[in-house]
Design a protein around this motif. Structure first.
Motif, PDB file in Angstrom:
ATOM      1  N   VAL A  97     -10.803  -8.557  -3.478  1.00 43.64           N
ATOM      2  CA  VAL A  97     -11.115  -8.061  -4.818  1.00 43.64           C
ATOM      3  C   VAL A  97     -11.467  -9.259  -5.689  1.00 43.64           C
TER       4      VAL A  97
ATOM      5  N   LEU B 202      -6.948  -0.659  -2.733  1.00 48.70           N
ATOM      6  CA  LEU B 202      -8.222  -1.338  -2.515  1.00 48.70           C
ATOM      7  C   LEU B 202      -8.160  -2.124  -1.212  1.00 48.70           C
TER       8      LEU B 202
ATOM      9  N   ARG C  53     -15.252  -3.337  -5.862  1.00 48.54           N
ATOM     10  CA  ARG C  53     -14.054  -4.196  -5.789  1.00 48.54           C
ATOM     11  C   ARG C  53     -14.182  -5.393  -6.736  1.00 48.54           C
TER      12      ARG C  53
ATOM     13  N   GLN D  41      -2.988  -3.758  -3.106  1.00 48.32           N
ATOM     14  CA  GLN D  41      -3.724  -4.461  -2.060  1.00 48.32           C
ATOM     15  C   GLN D  41      -2.705  -5.132  -1.155  1.00 48.32           C
TER      16      GLN D  41
END
Length: 272
Positions: A13, A9, A42, A130
């Motif tokens: 987030v 991602l 997200r 991430q």
């Protein structure tokens, strides 16, 4: 166990738990996410989309319309199985246990067959990376979906959850959880444990604001959410949900403090 890998991602987030049928809180959270530049792709929910408040169907419909990734909470698992109680893990005879009969009946009556199928198909665990850090998202615990892990729980209660979780997912740098209703962060055996809190009910701290987490560059920050709590309370009253949680939306104090560890109850905090 159903696992869902979200892959890598990019960008911040937003993680949150327990919308709890509180449509006003969910709408405010979505607006806050948009202001932060965080799209629904997200946003990740740790479960219990429905519970105490007055708008279970509209809350589920909004979550699904936005495509927000959702982990199964115990309420979703129970509704998906057609169970007659919330499966929240409350001690028998406690205030939470007794009061849950009222709100669960309301949720159960408002949940149709197609929504139950959606709930039954939700994953138990989601993973993503991430900024080079690997995260696993759960509801309460892995050994027990409705396990209460508090900011004051001893480390020995977290370690078996980590052991089972890493057996399922492989090595992780951080866990994101929910269920207990109180946001916190701590380190457990070198793993960052982040409880993202819930947005549908305040964390028993005397304010109407609720909690969520934002992850940026692999690091977490706990933030507060202000929303139209008075409107949410009115919706509960209109639905006949007047067992005390409707007042908690305004006062910020739960009618069920006996679920909390003794050191987190108001009386203990006042003495301390």
């Amino acid at each position: 166990m159903k696992l869902h890998d979200l892959g890598r991602l990019e960008g911040p987030v937003l993680a949150f738990g327990g919308p709890y049928s509180n449509l006003q809180a969910l709408e405010a959270l979505i607006a806050r996410a948009e202001a932060l530049g965080i799209g629904a792709d997200r946003m990740i929910c740790t479960g219990d989309v429905v519970a105490y408040c007055g708008d279970p169907k509209a809350t589920v419909d909004l979550m699904r319309a936005r495509g927000i990734v959702t982990i199964a909470g115990n309420v979703e698992r129970q509704l998906g199985a057609g169970a007659l109680d919330c499966g929240c893990g409350f001690e028998t005879g406690s205030a939470c246990d007794l009061l849950s009969a009222g709100w669960y009946a309301h949720v159960n009556a408002a949940t149709g067959a197609e929504t139950r199928r959606w709930m039954a198909d939700l994953p138990d665990v989601a993973t993503f990376t991430q900024a080079g850090r690997r995260f696993a998202v759960i509801h309460g615990g892995v050994t027990d979906i409705s396990r209460f892990l508090w900011p004051v729980s001893p480390e020995a209660e977290f370690t078996p959850e980590l052991a089972v979780l890493t057996d399922l997912t492989g090595p992780i740098d951080a866990v994101i959880s929910g269920h207990c209703g109180v946001a916190f962060m701590r380190e457990v055996q070198g793993v960052h444990w982040i409880n993202a809190g819930v947005i549908g009910m305040p964390p028993n701290d005397g304010t109407a604001r609720t909690e969520f987490a934002v992850l940026s560059d692999g690091r977490a920050e706990l933030l507060r959410l202000t929303y139209d709590a008075a409107a949410a309370r009115t919706r509960m009253i209109d639905a006949g949900l007047t067992q005390g949680y409707h007042e908690a939306l305004i006062t910020g104090f739960w009618p069920s403090e006996d679920v909390l560890p003794a050191s987190m109850r108001r009386q203990s905090r006042a003495i301390g």
